[in-house]
Design an enzyme around this catalytic site. Sequence first.
Site, PDB file in Angstrom:
ATOM      1  N   LYS A  80       0.822  -1.208   0.000  1.00 18.37           N
ATOM      2  CA  LYS A  80       0.000   0.000   0.000  1.00 18.37           C
ATOM      3  C   LYS A  80       0.857   1.259   0.000  1.00 18.37           C
ATOM      4  CE  LYS A  80      -3.667  -0.071   2.545  1.00 18.37           C
ATOM      5  NZ  LYS A  80      -4.670   0.022   3.624  1.00 18.37           N
ATOM      6  N   LYS A  92       2.467  -3.351  10.953  1.00 17.21           N
ATOM      7  CA  LYS A  92       1.116  -3.471  11.497  1.00 17.21           C
ATOM      8  C   LYS A  92       1.229  -4.047  12.900  1.00 17.21           C
ATOM      9  CE  LYS A  92      -3.158  -2.761   9.857  1.00 17.21           C
ATOM     10  NZ  LYS A  92      -3.613  -1.690   8.965  1.00 17.21           N
ATOM     11  N   THR A 162     -10.088   7.951   2.647  1.00 18.21           N
ATOM     12  CA  THR A 162     -10.107   6.545   2.255  1.00 18.21           C
ATOM     13  C   THR A 162     -11.210   6.309   1.234  1.00 18.21           C
ATOM     14  OG1 THR A 162      -9.322   5.878   4.444  1.00 18.21           O
ATOM     15  CG2 THR A 162     -10.289   4.178   3.067  1.00 18.21           C
TER      16      THR A 162
END
Length: 360
Positions: A80, A92, A162
């Site tokens: 991403k 993450k 988003t």
Amino acid sequence: MSTTLTILPAHEAFDIGDERVDQHEKVVYCRDDASGLRAIIAIHDTTLGPGFGGTRFKAYDTERDALHDVLRLSRGMTSKNALAGLPFGGGKAVIIGDPATQKTPEILRAYGRFVEALGGLYVSAADYGTNSDDLDIVGEETSHLTGRTPAAGGSGDSGPHTALGVFVAMRAAAETLWPEGLKGRTVGVEGAGKVGGSLARLLVDEGADVIVADPVEAARRRVSEATGGAVRTTSSLDEEHVDVYAPCALGATVTVERARALGARLVCGGANNQLPTQDEDAALHAAGILWVPDYVANAGGVIHLADFERLGRTSDEVAAHVGRIADTTREILTHSAEAGMPTGAAADELVAARLAAGRG
């Protein structure tokens, strides 16, 4: 009582489902007995910069499930961030527990101390089960995070950006299938949260026929009111027929069977980890179903956080950056068509090229 930070050895080469621990630069187990914290931080690749990605707070059935989730999510963040043109790698974190009953300030502060102990190798944000108020508490212990409330110096809700990224990606993909693009097409949005709700409004303005599905009646009502009743709402898309399927809730919902049952020719949404397994990428391609990889379409949120809070960009610059997700989508779809390969594989080749350039 004890506090431990355990780093799995880099040579630890065991499989976790379709993931391998040794394909990540660092996997850290965090345990704090005083607060009850159990967390895992995974840093996949820092070629382009520190690992950057959100913190998920979730009640996993097993620790192995938590490890599998964080490995997949961190790998996805490498892709991403690379495709979004950001100077960050993939990272993450997951906190193991039920956020409704186990999330406490003590756990959040303990988690912040572990993030701080990594010295900036990982930059955190919010994800499923965490929000800006939680990050304000985490931020009492570390500066290596984004997404705090505006009162605490954060950039506010990233959901609209988003949604904008998903919208421009969907529109770019739709234009390759239908001359009129999204206008007059039926789009099924699964999930009426911040992203799904904002996406529904953009689609209505584009002239699409929008169905929003969510099991929570209050969420459906909010979207209906926000769009002036211009969308149709339902508890599930299962009985619907759509041209475009937009998963905007939890992942692992995108399969050939699901898309065929809905009648969808295009799949593009805001959820992370949309494919249950990587094999589904090739299956969708073989079935003639166009899938825009989630780590392409939903990058608007991470662009928002990185641009505003780490790179000091203006609102106009952030909006323009999110808009360029459409260009990335077109590049991937063109490569997919010319090479006769699945869209996910085409996207991965572009990621590999950008990482190779970063190493050079």
